[in-house]
Scaffold this motif. Structure first.
Motif, PDB file in Angstrom:
ATOM      1  N   ARG A 101       0.829  -1.203   0.000  1.00 46.36           N
ATOM      2  CA  ARG A 101       0.000   0.000   0.000  1.00 46.36           C
ATOM      3  C   ARG A 101       0.866   1.256   0.000  1.00 46.36           C
ATOM      4  NH1 ARG A 101      -1.002   2.624   4.231  1.00 46.36           N
ATOM      5  NH2 ARG A 101      -0.739   0.805   5.573  1.00 46.36           N
ATOM      6  N   GLU A 102       1.846   1.295   0.873  1.00 46.36           N
ATOM      7  CA  GLU A 102       2.712   2.479   0.949  1.00 46.36           C
ATOM      8  C   GLU A 102       3.423   2.727  -0.382  1.00 46.36           C
ATOM      9  OE1 GLU A 102       5.268   1.924   4.300  1.00 46.36           O
ATOM     10  OE2 GLU A 102       3.596   1.975   5.733  1.00 46.36           O
ATOM     11  N   GLU A 103       3.926   1.669  -0.986  1.00 43.81           N
ATOM     12  CA  GLU A 103       4.644   1.787  -2.263  1.00 43.81           C
ATOM     13  C   GLU A 103       3.716   2.262  -3.378  1.00 43.81           C
ATOM     14  OE1 GLU A 103       6.319  -1.174  -5.706  1.00 43.81           O
ATOM     15  OE2 GLU A 103       6.184  -1.969  -3.668  1.00 43.81           O
ATOM     16  N   VAL A 104       2.544   1.626  -3.493  1.00 42.92           N
ATOM     17  CA  VAL A 104       1.632   1.941  -4.601  1.00 42.92           C
ATOM     18  C   VAL A 104       1.057   3.345  -4.463  1.00 42.92           C
ATOM     19  CG1 VAL A 104      -0.562   1.301  -5.694  1.00 42.92           C
ATOM     20  CG2 VAL A 104       1.095  -0.467  -5.068  1.00 42.92           C
TER      21      VAL A 104
ATOM     22  N   ARG B 218      -3.318  10.157 -10.993  1.00 42.86           N
ATOM     23  CA  ARG B 218      -2.926   9.505  -9.731  1.00 42.86           C
ATOM     24  C   ARG B 218      -3.746   8.248  -9.499  1.00 42.86           C
ATOM     25  NH1 ARG B 218      -3.651  14.899  -7.531  1.00 42.86           N
ATOM     26  NH2 ARG B 218      -1.713  15.974  -7.991  1.00 42.86           N
ATOM     27  N   ILE B 219      -5.062   8.398  -9.600  1.00 45.40           N
ATOM     28  CA  ILE B 219      -5.941   7.252  -9.343  1.00 45.40           C
ATOM     29  C   ILE B 219      -5.716   6.169 -10.400  1.00 45.40           C
ATOM     30  CG2 ILE B 219      -8.342   6.487  -9.255  1.00 45.40           C
ATOM     31  CD1 ILE B 219      -7.526   7.969  -6.762  1.00 45.40           C
ATOM     32  N   THR B 220      -5.554   6.580 -11.655  1.00 47.37           N
ATOM     33  CA  THR B 220      -5.314   5.606 -12.725  1.00 47.37           C
ATOM     34  C   THR B 220      -4.029   4.827 -12.468  1.00 47.37           C
ATOM     35  OG1 THR B 220      -6.499   6.951 -14.339  1.00 47.37           O
ATOM     36  CG2 THR B 220      -4.984   5.297 -15.213  1.00 47.37           C
ATOM     37  N   ARG B 221      -2.982   5.520 -12.074  1.00 45.46           N
ATOM     38  CA  ARG B 221      -1.710   4.841 -11.821  1.00 45.46           C
ATOM     39  C   ARG B 221      -1.851   3.843 -10.671  1.00 45.46           C
ATOM     40  NH1 ARG B 221       3.847   8.115 -11.092  1.00 45.46           N
ATOM     41  NH2 ARG B 221       3.368   8.590 -13.264  1.00 45.46           N
TER      42      ARG B 221
ATOM     43  N   GLU C 208      -4.066   0.899 -12.020  1.00 43.64           N
ATOM     44  CA  GLU C 208      -3.309   0.127 -13.026  1.00 43.64           C
ATOM     45  C   GLU C 208      -2.215  -0.708 -12.367  1.00 43.64           C
ATOM     46  OE1 GLU C 208      -3.286   2.314 -17.353  1.00 43.64           O
ATOM     47  OE2 GLU C 208      -1.914   3.072 -15.847  1.00 43.64           O
ATOM     48  N   THR C 209      -1.524  -0.116 -11.403  1.00 45.42           N
ATOM     49  CA  THR C 209      -0.441  -0.835 -10.724  1.00 45.42           C
ATOM     50  C   THR C 209      -0.981  -2.054  -9.992  1.00 45.42           C
ATOM     51  OG1 THR C 209       0.843   1.195 -10.469  1.00 45.42           O
ATOM     52  CG2 THR C 209       1.411  -0.635  -9.008  1.00 45.42           C
ATOM     53  N   LEU C 210      -2.122  -1.889  -9.326  1.00 47.07           N
ATOM     54  CA  LEU C 210      -2.702  -3.003  -8.580  1.00 47.07           C
ATOM     55  C   LEU C 210      -3.222  -4.104  -9.494  1.00 47.07           C
ATOM     56  CD1 LEU C 210      -4.545  -0.992  -5.804  1.00 47.07           C
ATOM     57  CD2 LEU C 210      -2.509  -2.431  -5.526  1.00 47.07           C
TER      58      LEU C 210
ATOM     59  N   ASP D 244      -9.206  -0.666   5.927  1.00 48.49           N
ATOM     60  CA  ASP D 244      -9.499   0.726   6.288  1.00 48.49           C
ATOM     61  C   ASP D 244      -8.381   1.661   5.841  1.00 48.49           C
ATOM     62  OD1 ASP D 244     -11.928   0.088   7.463  1.00 48.49           O
ATOM     63  OD2 ASP D 244     -11.154   0.100   9.524  1.00 48.49           O
ATOM     64  N   ARG D 245      -7.138   1.209   5.983  1.00 42.25           N
ATOM     65  CA  ARG D 245      -6.004   2.062   5.583  1.00 42.25           C
ATOM     66  C   ARG D 245      -6.011   2.317   4.079  1.00 42.25           C
ATOM     67  NH1 ARG D 245      -1.488  -0.747   9.588  1.00 42.25           N
ATOM     68  NH2 ARG D 245      -2.051   0.492  11.429  1.00 42.25           N
ATOM     69  N   TRP D 246      -6.343   1.276   3.293  1.00 41.94           N
ATOM     70  CA  TRP D 246      -6.451   1.473   1.848  1.00 41.94           C
ATOM     71  C   TRP D 246      -7.548   2.490   1.534  1.00 41.94           C
ATOM     72  CZ3 TRP D 246      -4.090   1.487  -2.443  1.00 41.94           C
ATOM     73  CH2 TRP D 246      -3.055   0.594  -2.713  1.00 41.94           C
ATOM     74  N   GLN D 247      -8.693   2.323   2.161  1.00 38.74           N
ATOM     75  CA  GLN D 247      -9.795   3.250   1.902  1.00 38.74           C
ATOM     76  C   GLN D 247      -9.404   4.674   2.302  1.00 38.74           C
ATOM     77  OE1 GLN D 247     -13.211   2.840   4.352  1.00 38.74           O
ATOM     78  NE2 GLN D 247     -14.291   4.498   3.328  1.00 38.74           N
ATOM     79  N   GLN D 248      -8.784   4.834   3.465  1.00 36.29           N
ATOM     80  CA  GLN D 248      -8.393   6.157   3.940  1.00 36.29           C
ATOM     81  C   GLN D 248      -7.376   6.810   3.011  1.00 36.29           C
ATOM     82  OE1 GLN D 248      -7.138   5.031   7.861  1.00 36.29           O
ATOM     83  NE2 GLN D 248      -9.249   4.701   8.540  1.00 36.29           N
ATOM     84  N   ASP D 249      -6.412   6.023   2.524  1.00 35.56           N
ATOM     85  CA  ASP D 249      -5.409   6.588   1.615  1.00 35.56           C
ATOM     86  C   ASP D 249      -6.038   7.036   0.305  1.00 35.56           C
ATOM     87  OD1 ASP D 249      -3.453   6.258   3.483  1.00 35.56           O
ATOM     88  OD2 ASP D 249      -2.328   4.726   2.401  1.00 35.56           O
ATOM     89  N   LEU D 250      -6.930   6.213  -0.247  1.00 34.24           N
ATOM     90  CA  LEU D 250      -7.603   6.618  -1.488  1.00 34.24           C
ATOM     91  C   LEU D 250      -8.504   7.823  -1.255  1.00 34.24           C
ATOM     92  CD1 LEU D 250      -8.586   3.329  -3.343  1.00 34.24           C
ATOM     93  CD2 LEU D 250      -6.820   4.969  -3.952  1.00 34.24           C
ATOM     94  N   GLU D 251      -9.190   7.851  -0.133  1.00 27.15           N
ATOM     95  CA  GLU D 251     -10.039   9.003   0.172  1.00 27.15           C
ATOM     96  C   GLU D 251      -9.209  10.273   0.320  1.00 27.15           C
ATOM     97  OE1 GLU D 251     -12.412   7.858   3.529  1.00 27.15           O
ATOM     98  OE2 GLU D 251     -13.992   7.027   2.243  1.00 27.15           O
TER      99      GLU D 251
END
Length: 198
Positions: A76-79, A92-95, A98-100, A134-141
């Motif tokens: 998560r931190e890297e992506v 940003r969101i596309t990258r 796409e990476t995932l 939750d951390r993934w959601q918070q980072d994307l938010e």
């Protein structure tokens, strides 16, 4: 004179030994998922006795949760950091998406899928899975909120977008483990971002 065929582990300071055991477990889980983690397999991978593993990690359930968190947290931190380097919100969101979905992270996908399943019987792991989701959601938010602040997207569009993006990534990643996914996952990522961001 010892007749044991098991080599004695090299002496290390406790902190170094603890890290070596964790590193061995992480490498083992990246190869075969968290289902590959047992006291014996971790001991063999670390080149130590099973007793030494249980000395440092007396609860295997907690250790599996720790290994899971170490692997998915690092991803998560890297992506997210890589995604944030793009020029605007859509890029940003596309990258990130796409990476995932690029097919290079199936080892981490297997760890996630096995953790969702094993979490039904391992309360400590289930709690860690919820934290990491939750951390993934918070980072994307947070990324989306920056786009709202910059006027790149309306607040109404951003609402719920993180959930939709993660649901797509999780579903398509899980499908890929059984080779049921579009050949061009990059195109799918771009279509998903367009659909979610408008």
């Amino acid at each position: 004179m010892s007749t044991s065929s098991t080599p004695r582990p090299k002496r290390m300071p406790p902190e170094q030994r603890e890290k070596a055991i964790l590193d061995a477990a992480v490498a083992l889980a990246r190869q075969g998922g968290i289902a590959a983690l047992t006291v014996r397999t971790v001991a063999a991978a670390a080149g130590v006795t099973p007793a030494l593993v249980t000395h440092y990690r007396p609860s295997m359930d907690a250790f599996v949760a720790e290994v899971f968190g170490t692997i998915v947290g690092a991803e998560r931190e890297e992506v997210v950091a890589d995604g944030r380097a793009a020029a605007n919100l859509r890029a940003r969101i596309t990258r990130i998406v796409e990476t995932l979905l690029d097919g290079d992270r199936d080892d981490v996908t297997l760890v996630w899928v096995q953790a969702w399943a094993a979490g039904a019987r391992n309360d400590v792991l289930a709690a860690r899975v919820r934290i990491e989701m939750d951390r993934w959601q918070q980072d994307l938010e947070a990324v989306l909120a920056e786009g709202v602040e910059a006027g790149e997207i309306a607040a109404a569009q951003a609402e719920g977008a993180a959930w939709l993006l993660l649901a797509t990534v999780d579903g398509m990643s899980a499908h890929s483990l059984v080779k049921w996914a579009p050949e061009d996952r990059g195109a799918l990522a771009r279509r998903t971002v367009s659909a979610v961001l408008g």
